[in-house]
Design a protein around this motif. Structure first.
Motif, PDB file in Angstrom:
ATOM      1  N   UNK A  13       0.841  -1.200   0.000  1.00 45.13           N
ATOM      2  CA  UNK A  13       0.000   0.000   0.000  1.00 45.13           C
ATOM      3  C   UNK A  13       0.875   1.249   0.000  1.00 45.13           C
ATOM      4  N   UNK A  14       1.992   1.191   0.727  1.00 46.12           N
ATOM      5  CA  UNK A  14       2.920   2.320   0.726  1.00 46.12           C
ATOM      6  C   UNK A  14       3.436   2.614  -0.668  1.00 46.12           C
ATOM      7  N   UNK A  15       3.810   1.580  -1.414  1.00 45.01           N
ATOM      8  CA  UNK A  15       4.291   1.770  -2.790  1.00 45.01           C
ATOM      9  C   UNK A  15       3.190   2.364  -3.661  1.00 45.01           C
ATOM     10  N   UNK A  16       1.969   1.854  -3.483  1.00 47.10           N
ATOM     11  CA  UNK A  16       0.838   2.354  -4.286  1.00 47.10           C
ATOM     12  C   UNK A  16       0.584   3.828  -4.010  1.00 47.10           C
ATOM     13  N   UNK A  17       0.576   4.192  -2.736  1.00 43.57           N
ATOM     14  CA  UNK A  17       0.315   5.593  -2.369  1.00 43.57           C
ATOM     15  C   UNK A  17       1.420   6.495  -2.896  1.00 43.57           C
ATOM     16  N   UNK A  18       2.664   6.045  -2.804  1.00 43.63           N
ATOM     17  CA  UNK A  18       3.781   6.845  -3.324  1.00 43.63           C
ATOM     18  C   UNK A  18       3.634   7.043  -4.831  1.00 43.63           C
ATOM     19  N   UNK A  19       3.248   5.988  -5.520  1.00 48.27           N
ATOM     20  CA  UNK A  19       3.054   6.089  -6.976  1.00 48.27           C
ATOM     21  C   UNK A  19       1.944   7.074  -7.309  1.00 48.27           C
ATOM     22  N   UNK A  20       0.852   7.020  -6.555  1.00 49.26           N
ATOM     23  CA  UNK A  20      -0.264   7.934  -6.790  1.00 49.26           C
ATOM     24  C   UNK A  20       0.171   9.376  -6.568  1.00 49.26           C
ATOM     25  N   UNK A  21       0.909   9.612  -5.462  1.00 48.08           N
ATOM     26  CA  UNK A  21       1.353  10.974  -5.177  1.00 48.08           C
ATOM     27  C   UNK A  21       2.357  11.457  -6.205  1.00 48.08           C
ATOM     28  N   UNK A  22       3.164  10.538  -6.742  1.00 42.67           N
ATOM     29  CA  UNK A  22       4.094  10.906  -7.814  1.00 42.67           C
ATOM     30  C   UNK A  22       3.323  11.326  -9.065  1.00 42.67           C
ATOM     31  N   UNK A  23       2.249  10.584  -9.352  1.00 41.47           N
ATOM     32  CA  UNK A  23       1.407  10.930 -10.504  1.00 41.47           C
ATOM     33  C   UNK A  23       0.713  12.262 -10.292  1.00 41.47           C
ATOM     34  N   UNK A  24       0.175  12.481  -9.067  1.00 37.55           N
ATOM     35  CA  UNK A  24      -0.499  13.754  -8.773  1.00 37.55           C
ATOM     36  C   UNK A  24       0.474  14.915  -8.881  1.00 37.55           C
ATOM     37  N   UNK A  25       1.696  14.709  -8.357  1.00 34.26           N
ATOM     38  CA  UNK A  25       2.702  15.763  -8.464  1.00 34.26           C
ATOM     39  C   UNK A  25       3.008  16.102  -9.915  1.00 34.26           C
ATOM     40  N   UNK A  26       3.081  15.050 -10.773  1.00 33.50           N
ATOM     41  CA  UNK A  26       3.328  15.295 -12.194  1.00 33.50           C
ATOM     42  C   UNK A  26       2.191  16.061 -12.839  1.00 33.50           C
ATOM     43  N   UNK A  27       0.958  15.714 -12.468  1.00 29.48           N
ATOM     44  CA  UNK A  27      -0.203  16.413 -13.030  1.00 29.48           C
ATOM     45  C   UNK A  27      -0.188  17.890 -12.626  1.00 29.48           C
ATOM     46  N   UNK A  28       0.072  18.124 -11.315  1.00 25.56           N
ATOM     47  CA  UNK A  28       0.106  19.517 -10.831  1.00 25.56           C
ATOM     48  C   UNK A  28       1.216  20.293 -11.525  1.00 25.56           C
ATOM     49  N   UNK A  29       2.360  19.651 -11.714  1.00 27.50           N
ATOM     50  CA  UNK A  29       3.469  20.314 -12.410  1.00 27.50           C
ATOM     51  C   UNK A  29       3.082  20.637 -13.847  1.00 27.50           C
ATOM     52  N   UNK A  30       2.389  19.699 -14.511  1.00 27.42           N
ATOM     53  CA  UNK A  30       1.948  19.946 -15.886  1.00 27.42           C
ATOM     54  C   UNK A  30       0.952  21.080 -15.966  1.00 27.42           C
ATOM     55  N   UNK A  31       0.017  21.122 -15.006  1.00 24.52           N
ATOM     56  CA  UNK A  31      -0.956  22.222 -14.968  1.00 24.52           C
ATOM     57  C   UNK A  31      -0.240  23.549 -14.740  1.00 24.52           C
ATOM     58  N   UNK A  32       0.782  23.530 -13.875  1.00 24.73           N
ATOM     59  CA  UNK A  32       1.540  24.752 -13.613  1.00 24.73           C
ATOM     60  C   UNK A  32       2.207  25.284 -14.866  1.00 24.73           C
ATOM     61  N   UNK A  33       2.798  24.370 -15.663  1.00 25.64           N
ATOM     62  CA  UNK A  33       3.424  24.822 -16.911  1.00 25.64           C
ATOM     63  C   UNK A  33       2.372  25.275 -17.913  1.00 25.64           C
ATOM     64  N   UNK A  34       1.221  24.570 -17.888  1.00 21.76           N
ATOM     65  CA  UNK A  34       0.164  24.945 -18.839  1.00 21.76           C
ATOM     66  C   UNK A  34      -0.386  26.322 -18.525  1.00 21.76           C
ATOM     67  N   UNK A  35      -0.542  26.645 -17.245  1.00 24.79           N
ATOM     68  CA  UNK A  35      -1.084  27.939 -16.830  1.00 24.79           C
ATOM     69  C   UNK A  35       0.012  28.964 -16.569  1.00 24.79           C
ATOM     70  N   UNK A  36       1.248  28.483 -16.665  1.00 20.85           N
ATOM     71  CA  UNK A  36       2.400  29.345 -16.351  1.00 20.85           C
ATOM     72  C   UNK A  36       2.259  29.947 -14.948  1.00 20.85           C
ATOM     73  N   UNK A  37       1.885  29.060 -13.994  1.00 24.95           N
ATOM     74  CA  UNK A  37       1.674  29.470 -12.603  1.00 24.95           C
ATOM     75  C   UNK A  37       2.838  28.949 -11.754  1.00 24.95           C
ATOM     76  N   UNK A  38       3.582  29.877 -11.165  1.00 23.11           N
ATOM     77  CA  UNK A  38       4.777  29.505 -10.410  1.00 23.11           C
ATOM     78  C   UNK A  38       4.434  28.650  -9.182  1.00 23.11           C
ATOM     79  N   UNK A  39       3.307  28.976  -8.508  1.00 27.17           N
ATOM     80  CA  UNK A  39       2.936  28.223  -7.309  1.00 27.17           C
ATOM     81  C   UNK A  39       2.648  26.767  -7.653  1.00 27.17           C
ATOM     82  N   UNK A  40       1.934  26.529  -8.732  1.00 27.02           N
ATOM     83  CA  UNK A  40       1.648  25.164  -9.156  1.00 27.02           C
ATOM     84  C   UNK A  40       2.942  24.430  -9.530  1.00 27.02           C
ATOM     85  N   UNK A  41       3.815  25.136 -10.235  1.00 27.69           N
ATOM     86  CA  UNK A  41       5.083  24.530 -10.625  1.00 27.69           C
ATOM     87  C   UNK A  41       5.895  24.104  -9.392  1.00 27.69           C
ATOM     88  N   UNK A  42       6.027  25.026  -8.426  1.00 29.33           N
ATOM     89  CA  UNK A  42       6.827  24.738  -7.227  1.00 29.33           C
ATOM     90  C   UNK A  42       6.208  23.610  -6.409  1.00 29.33           C
TER      91      UNK A  42
END
Length: 349
Positions: A13-42
């Protein structure tokens, strides 16, 4: 390796949760670049970074805490280097430090330390308690004895009562000591059952989420310190007390009990002429009192010598163990990105 609190899938379950959070972090980073929002990127970069760190921590812990992993080897070497032998319940078998500490406290059979056999603290305390209880019963009987002579009656109660009060006070200390020993043994049992199988996976999972990251790191630090440092501190305690044990033989308790049981015959044997005499014999009464007091003084001295060592082992050295464990929790918490504050206990800072 079977772990909890999520059944045997705790680390999974720990591995699964880490993978999910890694995916969420990637999505947030992508949204940050798409919106050019520094807070989302960071925030996205930070979550990706933390997920990678959590994955490294998880993999390291799996390697460290395998049944034959690095931690097991270190703990086993620390115990075996002192030529220690012992037996313990099966649920403690993976950690020889906990096994030794459990036998040191409440083992039913003698354990060996540096190739010398010792009884557990519970057996020593129980023997002491039995000795003082037998002595208290005897003193109660003697204090209630009245020797009737023709001219005067003599009762040793005024002479015995100070000893009796002290013995009763010591019995209370020994009873509290026995409870303290079993409390420490229960903590070790709790650590053996829950530290790696419950607390550590739970800490890993909580550290994965941003709101509970520090809490998770702290729980992980507590689990590691309790599983490794806390039991090994009892190995240090045994080393510190070994010189004390060398001051008396393993037959000390039996010798003291024989002394206590023989007091009655010594006392009664010293005054037969006074009880049956038709005249008041002060010399006989004085001799009986002197013999009784000398015997009591010798027994009390032997018992108090042993009691002082017990107090050190049961009440003082555990404080040393707690301090070491607390320092370890604080340092590990810092490494794992958490904070451990102990208020005014500046010894931990």
């Amino acid at each position: 390796m079977e772990v909890m609190p999520f059944g045997k899938y705790g680390f999974g379950i720990g591995i699964t949760v880490i993978s999910i959070m890694l995916l969420i972090g990637g999505i947030i980073l992508g949204v940050g670049y798409a919106l050019d929002d520094k807070k989302f990127k960071d925030f996205g970069k930070q979550e990706i970074y933390q997920s990678i760190v959590n994955g490294v921590i998880l993999g390291s812990l799996i390697l460290l805490f395998l049944p034959n992993g690095i931690i097991s080897d270190i703990v086993n070497y620390a115990v075996s280097s002192n030529n220690a032998s012992y037996s313990c319940p099966g649920f403690m078998a993976q950690n020889s430090g906990i096994c030794f500490a459990y036998n040191y406290l409440v083992g039913t059979a003698q354990y060996k330390f540096n190739s010398i056999s010792y009884p557990s603290l519970s057996e020593i305390t129980g023997s002491m308690l039995a000795s003082f209880s037998a002595l208290a019963i005897f003193l109660g009987i003697i204090s209630g004895t009245t020797i009737n002579l023709i001219v005067v009656s003599f009762s040793p109660s005024s002479m015995i009562m100070p000893f009796l009060h002290q013995v009763q006070y010591i019995i209370e200390i020994l009873s509290a000591s026995l409870i303290g020993i079993y409390v420490q043994a229960s903590i070790l049992s709790f650590v053996a059952i829950t530290a790696i199988s419950v607390l550590l996976p739970l800490g890993i999972i909580l550290r994965t989420f941003f709101p509970t990251r520090k809490l998770g790191g702290f729980i992980m630090a507590v689990a590691i310190a309790l599983y490794v440092v806390f039991p090994l501190s009892y190995l240090i305690d045994a080393t510190l007390m070994q010189s004390y044990y060398s001051q008396y033989s393993q037959n000390s308790f039996q010798q003291i009990e024989v002394q206590a049981q023989s007091l009655n015959s010594q006392y009664l044997g010293s005054i037969p002429s006074s009880v049956n005499s038709t005249s008041f014999n002060v010399a006989d009464i004085s001799g009986a009192a002197s013999s009784l007091l000398n015997s009591l003084a010798n027994i009390m001295q032997s018992l108090l010598f042993l009691l002082s060592g017990l107090i050190v082992q049961i009440f003082i050295l555990p404080v040393f163990s707690i301090v070491l464990t607390g320092i370890s929790i604080k340092e590990l918490s810092g490494i794992l990105g958490a904070e451990a504050s102990f208020g005014k206990l500046r010894i931990f800072t």
